[in-house]
Write an enzyme that holds these catalytic residues in place. Structure first.
Site, PDB file in Angstrom:
ATOM      1  N   HIS A  61      46.558  40.393  41.505  1.00 27.42           N
ATOM      2  CA  HIS A  61      45.530  41.399  41.308  1.00 27.42           C
ATOM      3  C   HIS A  61      45.046  41.837  42.732  1.00 27.42           C
ATOM      4  O   HIS A  61      45.046  40.912  43.576  1.00 27.42           O
ATOM      5  CB  HIS A  61      44.845  41.092  40.177  1.00 27.42           C
ATOM      6  CG  HIS A  61      43.880  40.199  40.458  1.00 27.42           C
ATOM      7  ND1 HIS A  61      44.020  39.168  40.297  1.00 27.42           N
ATOM      8  CD2 HIS A  61      42.360  40.402  40.278  1.00 27.42           C
ATOM      9  CE1 HIS A  61      43.210  38.217  40.453  1.00 27.42           C
ATOM     10  NE2 HIS A  61      42.140  38.893  40.512  1.00 27.42           N
ATOM     11  N   HIS A  63      41.522  41.742  43.586  1.00 29.83           N
ATOM     12  CA  HIS A  63      40.541  41.085  44.128  1.00 29.83           C
ATOM     13  C   HIS A  63      40.622  40.141  45.389  1.00 29.83           C
ATOM     14  O   HIS A  63      41.665  39.655  45.531  1.00 29.83           O
ATOM     15  CB  HIS A  63      39.957  40.252  42.959  1.00 29.83           C
ATOM     16  CG  HIS A  63      39.227  40.702  41.840  1.00 29.83           C
ATOM     17  ND1 HIS A  63      38.947  40.457  40.430  1.00 29.83           N
ATOM     18  CD2 HIS A  63      38.665  42.275  41.822  1.00 29.83           C
ATOM     19  CE1 HIS A  63      38.538  41.245  39.986  1.00 29.83           C
ATOM     20  NE2 HIS A  63      38.091  42.381  40.619  1.00 29.83           N
ATOM     21  N   ASP A  65      39.630  37.498  46.691  1.00 30.56           N
ATOM     22  CA  ASP A  65      40.048  35.930  46.933  1.00 30.56           C
ATOM     23  C   ASP A  65      41.645  35.824  46.574  1.00 30.56           C
ATOM     24  O   ASP A  65      42.142  34.686  46.445  1.00 30.56           O
ATOM     25  CB  ASP A  65      39.378  35.200  46.052  1.00 30.56           C
ATOM     26  CG  ASP A  65      39.122  35.695  44.388  1.00 30.56           C
ATOM     27  OD1 ASP A  65      39.577  36.828  44.311  1.00 30.56           O
ATOM     28  OD2 ASP A  65      38.879  34.770  43.566  1.00 30.56           O
ATOM     29  N   HIS A  66      42.192  36.824  46.065  1.00 32.70           N
ATOM     30  CA  HIS A  66      43.757  36.823  45.989  1.00 32.70           C
ATOM     31  C   HIS A  66      44.499  37.485  47.080  1.00 32.70           C
ATOM     32  O   HIS A  66      45.721  37.381  46.875  1.00 32.70           O
ATOM     33  CB  HIS A  66      43.983  37.380  44.621  1.00 32.70           C
ATOM     34  CG  HIS A  66      43.389  36.580  43.614  1.00 32.70           C
ATOM     35  ND1 HIS A  66      44.163  35.471  42.730  1.00 32.70           N
ATOM     36  CD2 HIS A  66      42.265  36.435  43.102  1.00 32.70           C
ATOM     37  CE1 HIS A  66      43.399  34.966  42.057  1.00 32.70           C
ATOM     38  NE2 HIS A  66      42.207  35.665  41.903  1.00 32.70           N
ATOM     39  N   ASP A 206      42.874  34.204  36.370  1.00 35.50           N
ATOM     40  CA  ASP A 206      42.117  35.390  36.326  1.00 35.50           C
ATOM     41  C   ASP A 206      42.529  35.949  35.000  1.00 35.50           C
ATOM     42  O   ASP A 206      42.795  37.328  34.951  1.00 35.50           O
ATOM     43  CB  ASP A 206      42.001  36.398  37.614  1.00 35.50           C
ATOM     44  CG  ASP A 206      41.384  35.866  38.731  1.00 35.50           C
ATOM     45  OD1 ASP A 206      40.541  36.306  39.100  1.00 35.50           O
ATOM     46  OD2 ASP A 206      42.148  34.700  39.190  1.00 35.50           O
ATOM     47  N   HIS A 265      42.227  27.796  40.921  1.00 36.74           N
ATOM     48  CA  HIS A 265      41.164  28.866  41.070  1.00 36.74           C
ATOM     49  C   HIS A 265      39.716  28.496  40.331  1.00 36.74           C
ATOM     50  O   HIS A 265      39.259  28.962  39.262  1.00 36.74           O
ATOM     51  CB  HIS A 265      41.551  30.120  39.957  1.00 36.74           C
ATOM     52  CG  HIS A 265      40.862  31.151  40.376  1.00 36.74           C
ATOM     53  ND1 HIS A 265      39.716  31.821  39.560  1.00 36.74           N
ATOM     54  CD2 HIS A 265      40.940  32.445  41.187  1.00 36.74           C
ATOM     55  CE1 HIS A 265      39.269  32.811  40.094  1.00 36.74           C
ATOM     56  NE2 HIS A 265      40.142  33.207  41.103  1.00 36.74           N
TER      57      HIS A 265
END
Length: 307
Positions: A61, A63, A65-66, A206, A265
């Site tokens: 996705h 966001h 941090d990814h 997530d 995560h």
């Protein structure tokens, strides 16, 4: 054999000795990367693996941090004299997002291709791996990934002879070819025994727990799940932010029965995730709270028996 490494195990923000979310898999000389948080290329270097052979990048996705480590990784691949195309898979909008991020990496010596995941579930064949993206429950459109190595049956000489298949056709049939010969259609199943168990890794972060995670993770060799929080005290935060606690993830593993469960995560507030493992292993004994760089080589069942 399938090599798997957790490059970064952090969520939200990087910490000393903990980079953001990413996972690498290697199979038959090809590399597949899932997510690319900040520090991914440094984590690769620390592990001693190369970014040059990465053929596919799977984004869960959008966001930061990814995905925020992607421009730097692509630049590093280019500086490593990469020439072959790289295919990037992800939710709707993946090409727009990556091209915007490439403002910082406008010139690359290789082509970037894009595949936008359609619907709730879609399967791709990537460098000998079968990869299924399936939608999960986060605040934005988010997918998890099931990665499989399928394995056919052993060549059966007696079966081939009984079907009157010429010796010269045995090898191509064993390799999967379908051959028209003297008015007959010859298929691989005519010379192969029963399909053997392959390898399966499921990677899901997530998200709230969903039945689809359980069904995809059934009988996996390795299940990698979000362990954002360590105990039930954070249940309300997890529900509100659409994340998952370690006990919730362990319950998924208890139902799906993979061979191993790895957490990833972690929240920045979760400094020592291993401190919760005694309680977590009461739910699922084969659970582990890895640090960055944790890696393993998964072998087929008969190869394990020969060790």
């Amino acid at each position: 054999m399938l090599d798997v490494a957790l490059l970064g195990t952090g969520g939200m923000m990087p910490l000393p000795k903990r980079w953001l979310t990413s996972c690498m898999m290697r199979y038959n000389g090809s590399n597949l990367l899932i997510d690319c948080g900040e520090g991914t290329q440094i984590a690769l270097r620390e592990l001693g693996w190369s970014c040059k052979p990465i053929d596919a990048i799977l984004i869960t996705h959008f966001h930061a941090d990814h995905i925020a480590g992607l421009p730097g990784l692509l630049l590093t691949m280019g500086n490593s004299d990469r020439k072959e195309p790289v295919t990037i898979y992800g939710p709707k909008g993946i090409e727009r997002i990556v091209r915007a991020a490439r403002t910082f990496a406008p010139e690359l010596p290789f082509e970037t291709r894009f595949v936008e995941i359609q619907g709730n579930e879609q399967t791709f064949e990537i460098s000998g791996l079968s990869v299924t993206a399936f939608r999960v429950n986060h605040r934005v459109l988010c997918y998890s990934y099931e990665v499989q190595v399928h394995r056919g049956g052993r060549f059966d000489v007696e079966k081939a002879k009984a079907a009157n298949i010429p010796l010269k056709l045995w090898s191509p049939l064993q390799k999967g070819a379908v051959i028209e010969y003297e008015g007959r259609t010859l298929t691989p199943d005519m010379v192969l025994g029963e399909t053997r168990r392959g390898l399966k890794v499921v990677y899901s972060t997530d998200t709230r727990p969903t039945p689809d995670i359980v069904s995809h993770a059934e009988d996996a060799d390795l299940l990698i799940l979000e362990g954002m929080y360590g105990d039930h005290e954070k249940d309300d935060d997890a529900r509100q932010k659409k994340h998952m606690t370690m006990p919730e993830a362990a319950e998924i593993a208890r139902k799906a029965q993979p061979k191993e469960l790895w957490f990833t995560h972690y929240s920045p507030s979760l400094i020592r995730p291993d401190q919760y493992m005694d309680e977590i292993r009461k739910i699922f004994p084969q659970a582990e709270a890895p640090r960055d760089g944790r890696n393993t080589s998964l072998a087929f069942d008969d190869e394990e028996e020969q060790k």
